[in-house]
Motif scaffolding. Structure first.
Motif, PDB file in Angstrom:
ATOM      1  N   PRO A 544       0.824  -1.209   0.000  1.00  0.00           N
ATOM      2  CA  PRO A 544       0.000   0.000   0.000  1.00  0.00           C
ATOM      3  C   PRO A 544       0.861   1.264   0.000  1.00  0.00           C
ATOM      4  N   GLU A 545       0.314   2.365  -0.500  1.00  0.00           N
ATOM      5  CA  GLU A 545       1.088   3.615  -0.610  1.00  0.00           C
ATOM      6  C   GLU A 545       1.647   4.060   0.725  1.00  0.00           C
ATOM      7  N   ASP A 546       0.873   3.841   1.802  1.00  0.00           N
ATOM      8  CA  ASP A 546       1.333   4.299   3.127  1.00  0.00           C
ATOM      9  C   ASP A 546       2.536   3.509   3.611  1.00  0.00           C
ATOM     10  N   ASP A 547       2.740   2.285   3.046  1.00  0.00           N
ATOM     11  CA  ASP A 547       3.783   1.393   3.572  1.00  0.00           C
ATOM     12  C   ASP A 547       5.110   1.478   2.834  1.00  0.00           C
ATOM     13  N   HIS A 548       5.170   2.164   1.694  1.00  0.00           N
ATOM     14  CA  HIS A 548       6.447   2.160   0.979  1.00  0.00           C
ATOM     15  C   HIS A 548       6.951   3.583   0.766  1.00  0.00           C
ATOM     16  N   PRO A 549       8.275   3.765   0.740  1.00  0.00           N
ATOM     17  CA  PRO A 549       8.860   5.090   0.536  1.00  0.00           C
ATOM     18  C   PRO A 549       8.709   5.524  -0.914  1.00  0.00           C
ATOM     19  N   ALA A 550       9.033   6.769  -1.179  1.00  0.00           N
ATOM     20  CA  ALA A 550       9.015   7.264  -2.560  1.00  0.00           C
ATOM     21  C   ALA A 550       9.973   6.445  -3.400  1.00  0.00           C
ATOM     22  N   VAL A 551       9.533   6.072  -4.585  1.00  0.00           N
ATOM     23  CA  VAL A 551      10.339   5.214  -5.455  1.00  0.00           C
ATOM     24  C   VAL A 551      11.239   6.092  -6.310  1.00  0.00           C
ATOM     25  N   SER A 552      12.494   5.694  -6.412  1.00  0.00           N
ATOM     26  CA  SER A 552      13.464   6.495  -7.172  1.00  0.00           C
ATOM     27  C   SER A 552      13.181   6.413  -8.664  1.00  0.00           C
ATOM     28  N   ARG A 553      13.648   7.396  -9.436  1.00  0.00           N
ATOM     29  CA  ARG A 553      13.485   7.409 -10.886  1.00  0.00           C
ATOM     30  C   ARG A 553      14.158   6.199 -11.524  1.00  0.00           C
ATOM     31  N   THR A 554      15.324   5.783 -10.934  1.00  0.00           N
ATOM     32  CA  THR A 554      16.058   4.636 -11.496  1.00  0.00           C
ATOM     33  C   THR A 554      15.199   3.379 -11.435  1.00  0.00           C
ATOM     34  N   VAL A 555      14.552   3.146 -10.259  1.00  0.00           N
ATOM     35  CA  VAL A 555      13.697   1.971 -10.092  1.00  0.00           C
ATOM     36  C   VAL A 555      12.525   2.029 -11.060  1.00  0.00           C
ATOM     37  N   GLN A 556      11.902   3.216 -11.187  1.00  0.00           N
ATOM     38  CA  GLN A 556      10.773   3.359 -12.102  1.00  0.00           C
ATOM     39  C   GLN A 556      11.187   3.072 -13.542  1.00  0.00           C
ATOM     40  N   ARG A 557      12.409   3.569 -13.917  1.00  0.00           N
ATOM     41  CA  ARG A 557      12.889   3.365 -15.289  1.00  0.00           C
ATOM     42  C   ARG A 557      13.135   1.880 -15.545  1.00  0.00           C
ATOM     43  N   GLN A 558      13.713   1.199 -14.553  1.00  0.00           N
ATOM     44  CA  GLN A 558      13.964  -0.238 -14.718  1.00  0.00           C
ATOM     45  C   GLN A 558      12.649  -1.024 -14.816  1.00  0.00           C
ATOM     46  N   ALA A 559      11.650  -0.617 -14.029  1.00  0.00           N
ATOM     47  CA  ALA A 559      10.359  -1.310 -14.066  1.00  0.00           C
ATOM     48  C   ALA A 559       9.670  -1.119 -15.405  1.00  0.00           C
ATOM     49  N   GLY A 560       9.944   0.015 -16.067  1.00  0.00           N
ATOM     50  CA  GLY A 560       9.274   0.309 -17.333  1.00  0.00           C
ATOM     51  C   GLY A 560       9.871  -0.395 -18.521  1.00  0.00           C
ATOM     52  N   LYS A 561      10.968  -1.137 -18.351  1.00  0.00           N
ATOM     53  CA  LYS A 561      11.597  -1.816 -19.491  1.00  0.00           C
ATOM     54  C   LYS A 561      10.737  -2.937 -20.053  1.00  0.00           C
ATOM     55  N   GLY A 562       9.867  -3.477 -19.253  1.00  0.00           N
ATOM     56  CA  GLY A 562       8.988  -4.546 -19.728  1.00  0.00           C
ATOM     57  C   GLY A 562       9.565  -5.927 -19.491  1.00  0.00           C
ATOM     58  N   ILE A 563       8.681  -6.908 -19.452  1.00  0.00           N
ATOM     59  CA  ILE A 563       9.080  -8.297 -19.236  1.00  0.00           C
ATOM     60  C   ILE A 563       9.672  -8.853 -20.522  1.00  0.00           C
ATOM     61  N   SER A 564      10.741  -9.610 -20.357  1.00  0.00           N
ATOM     62  CA  SER A 564      11.436 -10.188 -21.507  1.00  0.00           C
ATOM     63  C   SER A 564      10.687 -11.426 -22.011  1.00  0.00           C
ATOM     64  N   ILE A 565      10.410 -11.477 -23.329  1.00  0.00           N
ATOM     65  CA  ILE A 565       9.724 -12.613 -23.957  1.00  0.00           C
ATOM     66  C   ILE A 565      10.739 -13.437 -24.739  1.00  0.00           C
ATOM     67  N   ARG A 566      10.849 -14.724 -24.363  1.00  0.00           N
ATOM     68  CA  ARG A 566      11.857 -15.591 -24.972  1.00  0.00           C
ATOM     69  C   ARG A 566      11.291 -16.470 -26.078  1.00  0.00           C
ATOM     70  N   GLY A 567       9.950 -16.602 -26.125  1.00  0.00           N
ATOM     71  CA  GLY A 567       9.326 -17.473 -27.126  1.00  0.00           C
ATOM     72  C   GLY A 567       9.150 -18.895 -26.648  1.00  0.00           C
ATOM     73  N   THR A 568       9.603 -19.190 -25.434  1.00  0.00           N
ATOM     74  CA  THR A 568       9.478 -20.553 -24.901  1.00  0.00           C
ATOM     75  C   THR A 568       8.485 -20.602 -23.739  1.00  0.00           C
ATOM     76  N   GLU A 569       7.668 -19.552 -23.595  1.00  0.00           N
ATOM     77  CA  GLU A 569       6.767 -19.478 -22.445  1.00  0.00           C
ATOM     78  C   GLU A 569       5.656 -20.519 -22.487  1.00  0.00           C
ATOM     79  N   GLY A 570       5.368 -21.044 -23.658  1.00  0.00           N
ATOM     80  CA  GLY A 570       4.419 -22.154 -23.750  1.00  0.00           C
ATOM     81  C   GLY A 570       2.971 -21.722 -23.772  1.00  0.00           C
ATOM     82  N   LEU A 571       2.142 -22.406 -22.956  1.00  0.00           N
ATOM     83  CA  LEU A 571       0.696 -22.287 -23.083  1.00  0.00           C
ATOM     84  C   LEU A 571       0.121 -21.001 -22.513  1.00  0.00           C
ATOM     85  N   VAL A 572       0.874 -20.284 -21.674  1.00  0.00           N
ATOM     86  CA  VAL A 572       0.306 -19.104 -21.010  1.00  0.00           C
ATOM     87  C   VAL A 572       0.663 -17.804 -21.717  1.00  0.00           C
TER      88      VAL A 572
END
Length: 708
Positions: A544-572
């Motif tokens: 929850p917002e009350d429980d975590h400190p302000a998130v740094s720009r570096t962390v936000q930038r890393q989170a925005g890179k997106g999940i890597s798709i390898r092509g072997t993820e299968g059925l999901v």
């Protein structure tokens, strides 16, 4: 009702001991007392029903415990007597038989179909422990079918349809042909009374014309066999109304065409006499080629044995002849019940063994089935085996339903062979795994240690065993893959809030799981991976917002890179057909309930609409540095109607190390056309190379990639 039980006991004295008969009488008196005050719809005391069921079992010479179970089979369901009370009074075996036939009355179901499916599943599981459960149930259903006329029309048709779909095939599967035929005749009369009456009248009319021919053929066959020293019983086979109706429907034949065939059964002393009789009738009348079947050498799945042949009789009339021994005839009529009717004969061992094998396969089916409805559908598939007989390389014969493929064969041999199957040799030649097999073929399965079942196999397998095994594997695979994807999605969402799953307080995680009605973290991750939960929303509940400190720009930038798709993820993870994304394209994903993540190209119109409607369900994605699979793509080619151009384009695609999935050509006037070309390519660069090679061909006006 004492006269009713006295008459039954008199019949039982012919094959049971006095003590056993008294046990049956004691069970009757218990049932009479338990059902006191209960009546059937026709006004008779309820106990007349269990007594009638016991009479049917007496015809089969069933043992005294089965007869006791028949007397008591409704007391748990209708009178409140517990299984424990029956165990105390009559022993564990009788109580188990009664419980196996009893419906589930204390459980709530969402629909009548679901309740029927679960009751059927319970009965089948009890049957795998003791085959007498199904014999008692078949007798119970037979008496209910004989008294259908007291029910409303709607209920009468529902019971009759269930009997035709489930119980008649079970009786056939267990070789109990007499009961199966009566089920079919009564069911046909209940569901289609007008059709049954019309066919009955037509049969009566035809019988008068046929009588002279039937008598002369019986005499001719009997006299020839007698002259050759073979003692035989020759019987004209009466056609049943339902079988006539089925043949008229399925084979698109008229009534007169079906009635023009004369059927006879020849009963002789032993196997040797069966084959000698076959030779004699083939000398008497000419056999029709391709119409001979030897079920003595290769018995049917239910243990049925007989020789079948079709002859061209006087004036060219077709004559169907079945030749069997007395033991085989008893087996054909009574199936596994012949075990009790002819206990001294060893011939019933085969039927018992086959019945046990089938019941063992049912037990395996229920373990792999997701729910009762899936289980009952699997059993229905198994109950209609129009069989083919396939040989293993070592000469073992396997019986499979018609239309079975090498994959069905592989799973019939062993589950591990089915799971690791990669190819098949049919009669020493490589054959597609989807090839329908025919009787007499020899099949060899090629396996590979790392191979796994293919979801595409579900499109062509026909046996319930193969289908259940493939589904079971895919379900386990999907669970594992969805948990893995769910963890990646949740960690990505948590990283945007400056946290990760391992770092969260256990108390907080348990609280969120409780709010969601889940037992553990694995269930949560699986639900996220399947698209049933949105990772960003779960992440905000976990942090929850009350429980975590302000998130740094570096962390936000890393989170925005997106999940890597390898092509072997299968059925999901699946790839949208509207825009067919390729490695090298900018991509986005959206969570689709039950399917996991569906990947689109970033500029896809459908993805844009999804982003506006459900932004929380959209997931930033990127391609991994190495992607190990091929992807579908589609080209639209405007071209001249020029001879040989299609072959030239196909050669260019092949030379580019790509596969063509489909080609569709649409003419646009007499000189031009448009081709839709489906391809399998590695990535965007690979596709660009193919486009470049096609674009420079003479006769090609324009090449574009199809996109949403």
């Amino acid at each position: 009702m004492s006269s009713g039980i006295d008459a039954l006991c008199d019949r039982l004295q012919t094959y049971l001991t006095s003590d056993q008969v008294e046990e049956v009488r004691r069970a009757y008196l218990f049932s009479e007392k338990a059902h006191l005050g209960q009546f059937r719809r026709n006004g008779d005391p309820y106990v007349t029903h269990p007594l009638a069921v016991a009479h049917i079992l007496c015809d089969m010479h069933m043992d005294h415990q089965s007869l006791m179970a028949a007397m008591l089979h409704d007391v748990i369901e209708d009178t409140g007597v517990s299984k424990e009370a029956l165990t105390s009074e009559f022993g564990a075996d009788v109580a188990a038989l009664v419980d196996g036939v009893t419906k589930l009355t204390q459980v709530h179901f969402n629909s009548k179909a679901e309740a029927q499916a679960e009751n059927f599943r319970k009965m089948i599981l009890a049957m795998t422990q003791d085959v007498r459960v199904i014999v008692v149930k078949l007798a119970d259903r037979l008496h209910n079918m004989r008294t259908l006329d007291v029910l409303t029309v709607e209920k009468r048709k529902r019971v009759a349809r269930e009997t035709l779909e489930i119980y008649a095939p079970i009786a056939m599967r267990l070789g109990m042909n007499d009961i199966r035929i009566e089920y079919e005749e009564l069911g046909f009369q209940a569901i289609w009374p007008m059709r049954a009456e019309r066919i009955r009248r037509a049969v009566l009319a035809a019988r008068g014309h046929r009588k002279e021919m039937v008598t002369s053929l019986e005499v001719a066959i009997g006299e020839r066999l007698g002259a050759e020293g073979i003692k035989a019983r020759v019987e004209g086979r009466e056609k049943h109304l339902y079988s006539i109706y089925q043949k008229m429907r399925e084979k698109q034949r008229s009534f007169s065409e079906i009635m023009d065939v004369y059927g006879f059964r020849v009963i002789v002393d032993g196997v040797d006499a069966c084959y000698r009789t076959l030779g004699i009738v083939h000398n008497l009348y000419k056999p029709i080629p391709g119409k001979f079947k030897d079920y003595i050498a290769i018995p049917k799945t239910n243990g049925y044995q007989s020789l079948h042949t079709v002859l061209k009789g006087p004036r060219g009339v077709p004559i169907e002849v079945q030749i069997r021994s007395e033991a085989m005839d008893a087996m054909a009529s009574n199936g596994i019940a012949a075990h009790w009717l002819y206990k001294s004969d060893g011939f019933t061992n085969t039927s018992q063994t086959r019945a046990r094998e089938w019941m063992k396969s049912l037990l395996e089916l229920q373990r792999n089935a997701g729910d009762s409805m899936e289980f009952i559908e699997s059993v229905k598939i198994d109950l209609f085996p129009d069989e083919v007989y396939i040989f293993t390389p070592k000469g073992r014969i396997l019986t499979l339903p018609r239309g079975a493929t090498p994959v069905d064969f592989a799973y019939a041999v062993h589950s591990d062979i089915g799971d690791t199957c990669v190819a098949a040799r049919v009669d020493n030649r490589l054959a597609p795994l989807s090839l329908p097999l025919t009787t007499g073929q020899t099949v060899e399965i090629v396996t590979a240690p790392g191979a796994r079942p293919n979801p595409g196999w579900l499109d062509f397998v026909v046996t319930s065993r193969a289908r259940a095994k493939i589904r079971h594997y895919l379900k386990d695979q999907q669970q594992g893959e969805s948990r893995d994807l769910g963890l990646r999605l949740l960690d990505k969402a948590l990283s945007g809030l400056g946290s990760k799953l391992d770092a969260l307080p256990e108390k907080r995680v348990r609280k969120v799981l409780g709010e969601l009605g889940m037992t553990d973290t694995e269930a949560l991750l699986e639900s996220i991976g399947l698209g049933n939960q949105v990772p960003q929303i779960i992440a905000r509940r976990l942090v929850p917002e009350d429980d975590h400190p302000a998130v740094s720009r570096t962390v936000q930038r890393q989170a925005g890179k997106g999940i890597s798709i390898r092509g072997t993820e299968g059925l999901v993870v699946s790839y949208a057909r509207c825009c067919r994304p390729l490695p090298g394209d900018e991509i986005m994903g959206h969570l689709s309930s039950g399917r996991g993540v569906v990947i689109h190209r970033h500029k896809c119109r459908n993805m844009a609409a999804e982003s506006r409607a459900n932004p929380d369900k959209c997931v930033p994605l990127r391609w991994a540095d190495t992607v190990s699979r091929e992807f579908q793509s589609e080209l639209r080619i405007a071209l001249a109607n020029q001879r040989g151009l299609l072959a030239v384009i196909a050669r260019e695609v092949t030379d580019s190390d790509a596969n063509i999935e489909h080609i569709n050509v649409e003419e646009k006037g007499s000189h031009h056309g448009v081709m839709q070309l489906g391809l399998q390519v590695r990535d965007r660069i690979h596709l660009a190379q193919i486009i470049k090679r096609i674009r420079i061909l003479p006769g090609v006006d324009k090449v574009t990639r199809v996109k949403a």
